[in-house]
Write an enzyme that holds these catalytic residues in place. Structure first.
Site, PDB file in Angstrom:
ATOM      1  N   SER A  27       0.805  -1.235   0.000  1.00 22.78           N
ATOM      2  CA  SER A  27       0.000   0.000   0.000  1.00 22.78           C
ATOM      3  C   SER A  27       0.833   1.279   0.000  1.00 22.78           C
ATOM      4  CB  SER A  27      -0.976  -0.005   1.183  1.00 22.78           C
ATOM      5  OG  SER A  27      -1.917  -1.027   0.998  1.00 22.78           O
ATOM      6  N   THR A  40      -6.376  -3.228   8.187  1.00 21.42           N
ATOM      7  CA  THR A  40      -6.283  -4.629   7.758  1.00 21.42           C
ATOM      8  C   THR A  40      -6.288  -5.543   8.985  1.00 21.42           C
ATOM      9  OG1 THR A  40      -5.137  -6.158   6.282  1.00 21.42           O
ATOM     10  CG2 THR A  40      -3.734  -4.648   7.546  1.00 21.42           C
ATOM     11  N   LYS A  95     -10.112  -5.292  11.122  1.00 19.87           N
ATOM     12  CA  LYS A  95     -11.167  -4.941  10.154  1.00 19.87           C
ATOM     13  C   LYS A  95     -12.573  -4.993  10.736  1.00 19.87           C
ATOM     14  CE  LYS A  95      -9.437  -5.751   5.513  1.00 19.87           C
ATOM     15  NZ  LYS A  95      -9.488  -6.576   4.304  1.00 19.87           N
ATOM     16  N   ASN A 142     -12.304  -1.271   5.912  1.00 19.51           N
ATOM     17  CA  ASN A 142     -10.897  -1.217   5.480  1.00 19.51           C
ATOM     18  C   ASN A 142     -10.437   0.205   5.207  1.00 19.51           C
ATOM     19  OD1 ASN A 142     -12.036  -0.668   2.957  1.00 19.51           O
ATOM     20  ND2 ASN A 142     -10.432  -1.786   1.877  1.00 19.51           N
ATOM     21  N   ASP A 165     -13.075  -2.969  -0.191  1.00 21.88           N
ATOM     22  CA  ASP A 165     -12.761  -4.308  -0.703  1.00 21.88           C
ATOM     23  C   ASP A 165     -13.905  -4.817  -1.581  1.00 21.88           C
ATOM     24  OD1 ASP A 165     -10.262  -4.722   0.449  1.00 21.88           O
ATOM     25  OD2 ASP A 165     -11.095  -5.577   2.292  1.00 21.88           O
ATOM     26  N   GLY A 193     -13.020 -20.019   2.437  1.00 22.01           N
ATOM     27  CA  GLY A 193     -12.706 -19.155   3.576  1.00 22.01           C
ATOM     28  C   GLY A 193     -13.922 -18.338   3.986  1.00 22.01           C
ATOM     29  N   GLY A 214     -12.600 -11.932   6.887  1.00 21.89           N
ATOM     30  CA  GLY A 214     -12.981 -10.570   6.513  1.00 21.89           C
ATOM     31  C   GLY A 214     -13.183 -10.385   5.021  1.00 21.89           C
ATOM     32  N   LEU A 269      -7.640 -14.199  -4.177  1.00 21.58           N
ATOM     33  CA  LEU A 269      -7.421 -12.888  -3.548  1.00 21.58           C
ATOM     34  C   LEU A 269      -5.961 -12.672  -3.161  1.00 21.58           C
ATOM     35  CD1 LEU A 269     -10.408 -12.417  -3.668  1.00 21.58           C
ATOM     36  CD2 LEU A 269     -10.445 -12.011  -1.221  1.00 21.58           C
ATOM     37  N   TYR A 327      -2.194 -12.001  -3.450  1.00 23.69           N
ATOM     38  CA  TYR A 327      -1.495 -11.270  -4.517  1.00 23.69           C
ATOM     39  C   TYR A 327       0.029 -11.315  -4.385  1.00 23.69           C
ATOM     40  CZ  TYR A 327      -1.965  -7.840  -0.794  1.00 23.69           C
ATOM     41  OH  TYR A 327      -1.948  -7.228   0.427  1.00 23.69           O
ATOM     42  N   GLY A 385      -4.750 -11.686  -6.947  1.00 28.76           N
ATOM     43  CA  GLY A 385      -5.548 -10.538  -6.530  1.00 28.76           C
ATOM     44  C   GLY A 385      -4.943  -9.149  -6.649  1.00 28.76           C
TER      45      GLY A 385
HETATM   46  P1  NAP Z   1      -8.930 -13.635   7.514  1.00 23.92           P
HETATM   47  O1  NAP Z   1      -9.973 -12.688   7.982  1.00 23.92           O
HETATM   48  O2  NAP Z   1      -7.879 -14.106   8.469  1.00 23.92           O
HETATM   49  O3  NAP Z   1      -9.699 -14.940   6.942  1.00 23.92           O
HETATM   50  C1  NAP Z   1      -9.012 -16.034   6.389  1.00 23.92           C
HETATM   51  C2  NAP Z   1      -9.968 -17.205   6.199  1.00 23.92           C
HETATM   52  O4  NAP Z   1      -9.197 -18.288   5.660  1.00 23.92           O
HETATM   53  C3  NAP Z   1     -10.585 -17.721   7.511  1.00 23.92           C
HETATM   54  O5  NAP Z   1     -11.862 -18.230   7.253  1.00 23.92           O
HETATM   55  C4  NAP Z   1      -9.601 -18.848   7.872  1.00 23.92           C
HETATM   56  O6  NAP Z   1     -10.163 -19.834   8.698  1.00 23.92           O
HETATM   57  C5  NAP Z   1      -9.337 -19.430   6.494  1.00 23.92           C
HETATM   58  N1  NAP Z   1      -8.131 -20.238   6.496  1.00 23.92           N
HETATM   59  C6  NAP Z   1      -6.882 -19.837   6.853  1.00 23.92           C
HETATM   60  N2  NAP Z   1      -6.022 -20.867   6.734  1.00 23.92           N
HETATM   61  C7  NAP Z   1      -6.772 -21.944   6.313  1.00 23.92           C
HETATM   62  C8  NAP Z   1      -6.458 -23.283   6.010  1.00 23.92           C
HETATM   63  N3  NAP Z   1      -5.197 -23.750   6.113  1.00 23.92           N
HETATM   64  N4  NAP Z   1      -7.447 -24.105   5.600  1.00 23.92           N
HETATM   65  C9  NAP Z   1      -8.722 -23.651   5.486  1.00 23.92           C
HETATM   66  N5  NAP Z   1      -9.079 -22.367   5.769  1.00 23.92           N
HETATM   67  C10 NAP Z   1      -8.113 -21.529   6.165  1.00 23.92           C
HETATM   68  O7  NAP Z   1      -8.147 -13.054   6.261  1.00 23.92           O
HETATM   69  P2  NAP Z   1      -8.724 -12.082   5.112  1.00 23.92           P
HETATM   70  O8  NAP Z   1      -8.591 -10.685   5.511  1.00 23.92           O
HETATM   71  O9  NAP Z   1     -10.060 -12.586   4.716  1.00 23.92           O
HETATM   72  O10 NAP Z   1      -7.642 -12.331   3.952  1.00 23.92           O
HETATM   73  C11 NAP Z   1      -7.560 -13.555   3.268  1.00 23.92           C
HETATM   74  C12 NAP Z   1      -6.556 -13.419   2.113  1.00 23.92           C
HETATM   75  O11 NAP Z   1      -7.071 -12.487   1.159  1.00 23.92           O
HETATM   76  C13 NAP Z   1      -5.190 -12.878   2.566  1.00 23.92           C
HETATM   77  O12 NAP Z   1      -4.188 -13.553   1.844  1.00 23.92           O
HETATM   78  C14 NAP Z   1      -5.245 -11.422   2.155  1.00 23.92           C
HETATM   79  O13 NAP Z   1      -3.953 -10.909   1.862  1.00 23.92           O
HETATM   80  C15 NAP Z   1      -6.079 -11.513   0.887  1.00 23.92           C
HETATM   81  N6  NAP Z   1      -6.756 -10.244   0.586  1.00 23.92           N
HETATM   82  C16 NAP Z   1      -6.532  -9.704  -0.623  1.00 23.92           C
HETATM   83  C17 NAP Z   1      -7.157  -8.528  -0.970  1.00 23.92           C
HETATM   84  C18 NAP Z   1      -6.907  -7.944  -2.315  1.00 23.92           C
HETATM   85  O14 NAP Z   1      -7.167  -6.753  -2.499  1.00 23.92           O
HETATM   86  N7  NAP Z   1      -6.431  -8.710  -3.277  1.00 23.92           N
HETATM   87  C19 NAP Z   1      -8.034  -7.887  -0.066  1.00 23.92           C
HETATM   88  C20 NAP Z   1      -8.259  -8.485   1.175  1.00 23.92           C
HETATM   89  C21 NAP Z   1      -7.607  -9.676   1.491  1.00 23.92           C
HETATM   90  P3  NAP Z   1      -9.881 -19.770  10.293  1.00 23.92           P
HETATM   91  O15 NAP Z   1     -10.662 -18.582  10.781  1.00 23.92           O
HETATM   92  O16 NAP Z   1     -10.378 -21.086  10.765  1.00 23.92           O
HETATM   93  O17 NAP Z   1      -8.392 -19.580  10.463  1.00 23.92           O
END
Ligand code: NAP
Length: 293
Positions: free
Chosen positions: A16, A64, A68, A89, A104, A133, A136, A229, A231, A252
């Site tokens: 960012s 983040t 969030k 966010n 987002d 997943g 957030g 998602l 990146y 992403g």
């Molecule tokens: P988060 O809130 O921590 O949620 C992650 C999800 O993935 C949770 O449901 C988690 O389950 C699950 N998970 C994690 N490890 C797992 C595994 N080994 N097996 C099965 N499920 C698993 O994270 P987030 O903010 O949603 O972000 C997720 C990804 O998206 C990150 O890599 C982030 O960098 C990316 N992202 C990208 C953008 C973009 O603009 N491209 C924007 C936002 C996020 P548990 O709760 O059980 O751990």
């Protein structure tokens, strides 16, 4: 001098600062974008930073993991999108109030539309989408897709987390399945018609680049497209394997830039060039990968 920044933990690998500094320069604005590492229990630091937004010392903040969802209770009001998604966010001041927004969701929508369009794939129209997943970003994706007419299924390892998402997200039905059941025959057969898979887990993200959220040996649905998602890296293992199976796939980075652009507009009223921001992100990504590997 426009002060912007990111609250989260960890934040040291964030792209960012590079993206927003490029945007400031492209718009001829003097300012900077700072990383503010704040752990989950550090309420004092959070309050201090929000206090600076309130007094105008900081123009705007991104938020983040892990703040969030929890930051909402420290703000005066939320936009309809942040309320519907249940996650913030972007923070800014408007009419003396601290406002929480979620870029987002519209950022994902815009990036997904461009991606599907570039592969001649249809958008929405009752087609089925699978989200991996339930955190957030899955909330933002589920909200966006249901609002756009997709029939959404969320696969999560904590099924209760996905059920909560389904209850809270919108007026539309969101189906929930256990992540571990993806390869099981009835689920597999139901997902065979899936038109879109979205990875909203961090699996495959640097430094765990050998990971994939897609179960080993499970064929990809033949008519699906895939949006990861994650990146970092620019091409994840999931994207590589889906592409090799003939499934159009992308990681992403474009979504990251879209959500950044929308946040920047909220903060400054200026609309920077998307290409300038994307190029800055790509350049920084290469630098990060080269220095950390
Ligand atoms: P988060 O809130 O921590 O949620 C992650 C999800 O993935 C949770 O449901 C988690 O389950 C699950 N998970 C994690 N490890 C797992 C595994 N080994 N097996 C099965 N499920 C698993 O994270 P987030 O903010 O949603 O972000 C997720 C990804 O998206 C990150 O890599 C982030 O960098 C990316 N992202 C990208 C953008 C973009 O603009 N491209 C924007 C936002 C996020 P548990 O709760 O059980 O751990």
């Amino acid at each position: 001098m426009i002060r912007l920044g990111l609250i989260g933990h960890p934040v040291e690998h964030s792209l960012s600062p590079a993206i927003h500094r490029a945007a400031l320069t492209a718009c001829g604005l003097e300012g900077d974008y700072t990383l503010f590492p704040v752990v989950v229990a550090d309420h004092a630091a959070l309050q201090d930073l929000l206090g600076e937004v309130r007094t105008g010392g900081i123009r705007g903040l991104n938020v983040t993991i892990p703040h969030k969802r929890t930051i909402a209770s420290l703000l005066d009001t939320l936009t309809p999108t942040a309320t519907a998604v249940g996650a913030v966010n972007t923070v800014f001041r408007h009419d003396g109030m601290l406002v929480g927004d979620n870029t987002d969701a519209p950022g994902f929508l815009s990036a997904l539309r461009n991606f599907l369009h570039s592969h001649d794939r249809p958008f929405g129209g009752g087609r089925s989408a699978l989200i991996l997943g339930a955190g957030g970003s899955a909330r933002a994706v589920a909200y966006t897709l249901t609002e756009s007419g997709w029939d959404v299924t969320v696969a999560a390892r904590r099924v209760e987390q996905a059920r909560r998402l389904a209850r809270e997200i919108a007026d539309h039905d969101v189906h929930v399945i256990d992540y571990a059941d993806l390869p099981a025959a009835p689920v597999r057969d139901r997902l065979a018609a899936c038109a879109l898979i979205v990875n909203a887990t961090p699996i495959g993200m640097f430094p765990g680049i050998d990971g994939s959220p897609w179960p080993e040996g499970l064929p990809f649905p033949p008519r699906a497209a895939l949006y990861d998602l994650v990146y970092v890296p620019r091409v994840t293992r999931l994207v590589r394997e889906a592409s090799a199976d003939g499934v159009p796939a992308t990681a992403g980075l474009e979504m990251l830039v879209e959500q950044a652009l929308l946040s920047f507009v909220r903060w400054t009223g200026h609309t920077p060039s998307r290409d300038v921001m994307l190029n800055a992100a790509k350049y920084q990504l290469e630098a990060v990968q080269c220095c950390d590997s």
